[in-house]
Write a protein that holds these residues in place. Structure first.
Motif, PDB file in Angstrom:
ATOM      1  N   GLN A 189       0.843  -1.203   0.000  1.00 18.28           N
ATOM      2  CA  GLN A 189       0.000   0.000   0.000  1.00 18.28           C
ATOM      3  C   GLN A 189       0.876   1.250   0.000  1.00 18.28           C
ATOM      4  O   GLN A 189       1.763   1.398   0.843  1.00 18.28           O
ATOM      5  CB  GLN A 189      -0.912   0.012   1.231  1.00 18.28           C
TER       6      GLN A 189
ATOM      7  N   GLN B  94       1.541   4.901   0.854  1.00 23.34           N
ATOM      8  CA  GLN B  94       1.061   5.886   1.817  1.00 23.34           C
ATOM      9  C   GLN B  94       1.261   7.291   1.242  1.00 23.34           C
ATOM     10  O   GLN B  94       2.278   7.577   0.610  1.00 23.34           O
ATOM     11  CB  GLN B  94       1.804   5.732   3.146  1.00 23.34           C
ATOM     12  N   THR B  95       0.273   8.131   1.468  1.00 21.52           N
ATOM     13  CA  THR B  95       0.301   9.473   0.895  1.00 21.52           C
ATOM     14  C   THR B  95       0.072  10.545   1.969  1.00 21.52           C
ATOM     15  O   THR B  95      -0.382  10.242   3.074  1.00 21.52           O
ATOM     16  CB  THR B  95      -0.775   9.637  -0.189  1.00 21.52           C
ATOM     17  N   MET B  96       0.361  11.772   1.608  1.00 22.36           N
ATOM     18  CA  MET B  96       0.069  12.916   2.461  1.00 22.36           C
ATOM     19  C   MET B  96      -0.565  14.004   1.588  1.00 22.36           C
ATOM     20  O   MET B  96      -0.323  14.079   0.379  1.00 22.36           O
ATOM     21  CB  MET B  96       1.345  13.440   3.125  1.00 22.36           C
TER      22      MET B  96
ATOM     23  N   LYS C 268      -2.907  14.442  -3.277  1.00 23.05           N
ATOM     24  CA  LYS C 268      -2.179  13.445  -2.496  1.00 23.05           C
ATOM     25  C   LYS C 268      -0.804  13.207  -3.112  1.00 23.05           C
ATOM     26  O   LYS C 268      -0.676  13.018  -4.327  1.00 23.05           O
ATOM     27  CB  LYS C 268      -2.968  12.136  -2.434  1.00 23.05           C
TER      28      LYS C 268
ATOM     29  N   ALA D 103       2.701  10.846  -2.762  1.00 19.90           N
ATOM     30  CA  ALA D 103       3.259   9.621  -2.181  1.00 19.90           C
ATOM     31  C   ALA D 103       4.495   9.943  -1.352  1.00 19.90           C
ATOM     32  O   ALA D 103       5.347  10.730  -1.761  1.00 19.90           O
ATOM     33  CB  ALA D 103       3.619   8.629  -3.285  1.00 19.90           C
ATOM     34  N   ASN D 104       4.593   9.345  -0.158  1.00 16.17           N
ATOM     35  CA  ASN D 104       5.767   9.596   0.690  1.00 16.17           C
ATOM     36  C   ASN D 104       6.323   8.336   1.335  1.00 16.17           C
ATOM     37  O   ASN D 104       7.359   8.384   1.998  1.00 16.17           O
ATOM     38  CB  ASN D 104       5.434  10.621   1.780  1.00 16.17           C
ATOM     39  N   ASN D 105       5.629   7.197   1.163  1.00 16.99           N
ATOM     40  CA  ASN D 105       6.115   5.963   1.781  1.00 16.99           C
ATOM     41  C   ASN D 105       5.273   4.806   1.250  1.00 16.99           C
ATOM     42  O   ASN D 105       4.332   5.010   0.490  1.00 16.99           O
ATOM     43  CB  ASN D 105       6.006   6.039   3.307  1.00 16.99           C
ATOM     44  N   TYR D 106       5.609   3.581   1.651  1.00 14.94           N
ATOM     45  CA  TYR D 106       4.745   2.452   1.343  1.00 14.94           C
ATOM     46  C   TYR D 106       4.719   1.485   2.515  1.00 14.94           C
ATOM     47  O   TYR D 106       5.614   1.483   3.364  1.00 14.94           O
ATOM     48  CB  TYR D 106       5.154   1.735   0.048  1.00 14.94           C
ATOM     49  N   PHE D 107       3.671   0.681   2.568  1.00  8.69           N
ATOM     50  CA  PHE D 107       3.442  -0.238   3.678  1.00  8.69           C
ATOM     51  C   PHE D 107       3.217  -1.640   3.131  1.00  8.69           C
ATOM     52  O   PHE D 107       2.369  -1.839   2.259  1.00  8.69           O
ATOM     53  CB  PHE D 107       2.221   0.218   4.491  1.00  8.69           C
TER      54      PHE D 107
END
Length: 227
Positions: free
Chosen positions: A88, A90-92, A102, A104-108
């Motif tokens: 997934q 992750q966004t901010m 949005k 994107a700044n990371n993923y999970f």
């Protein structure tokens, strides 16, 4: 009309024949029951020195000399189900002119749950109990070094000929949950199963050839550690 129909079918295929043709050219549909896993726990040894199990098997009349050898392939054979993990993004929220977008700044990565059949020697339960005890010592509550308990795990999707077509390798994986084993009298034919959840640092998608090589590498590494 024939030419127009062919063009329309190519642009927006929707017929059964087109669907069957697409499946055929891509090797058929993937089956949920065609999979393999390669997992080499850090606590395994080549010889099965569980004297209590040997004694119980002997007095029960079920002793088999092969049970004295721990075969790394048994883990894959006893695995009933698992999953290829998802990822997934992750966004901010970021203000852009008059609207928020949005970014994107990371993923999970999702943890992976495995379900294993339990044999009468409770092989899988004891193995994961020992593995989790290597993560945190239950007597001293001390956390071990990563190299003590983290191992790569390979999961493969196989085709009808048991050839890997896709795979992933969980880098530095270890069990975080060993679920309870239910006992009840509702059915005499129920088979015991063990569900465990593993986490990992990251996963690497692999093609058929690279996944096959990863599986061989993990198997050889496991056998080396067994020796």
């Amino acid at each position: 009309m024939g030419l127009f129909t062919d063009i329309a079918s190519a642009v927006s295929p929707g017929s059964i024949d087109s669907f069957k043709s697409t499946i055929g050219t891509r090797g058929g549909l993937a089956k949920t029951n065609r999979f393999a896993i390669f997992m080499s726990p850090p606590n395994q040894s080549l010889l099965n020195i569980d004297l209590s199990n040997i004694f119980v098997s002997a007095i029960s009349g079920n002793f088999n000399a092969k049970s004295l050898i721990n075969d790394p392939r048994d883990i894959g054979l006893l695995c009933e189900s698992c999953s290829i993990p998802g990822r997934q993004i992750q966004t901010m929220d970021h203000s852009h002119f008059r609207q928020s977008v949005k970014v994107a700044n990371n993923y999970f990565n999702e943890d992976v749950t495995f379900v294993f059949h339990l044999t009468n020697d409770y092989y899988m339960k004891k193995m994961f109990d020992k593995w989790t005890s290597l993560v945190i010592n239950p007597d001293t509550f001390k956390l071990n070094y990563d190299s003590t308990y983290k191992r790569d795990v390979t999961i493969q999707q196989l085709n009808e000929k048991d050839v890997p077509v896709y795979g992933i390798t969980l880098r530095n994986a270890y069990p975080v949950t060993v679920n309870s084993v239910e006992l009840n009298n509702s059915s005499q034919d129920s088979i015991q199963k063990l569900s465990i959840t593993m986490t990992y640092e990251d996963f690497v998608p692999e093609g058929g050839v690279s996944s096959a090589l990863s599986g061989i590498k993990n198997a050889i590494g496991g056998i080396t550690r067994l020796l």
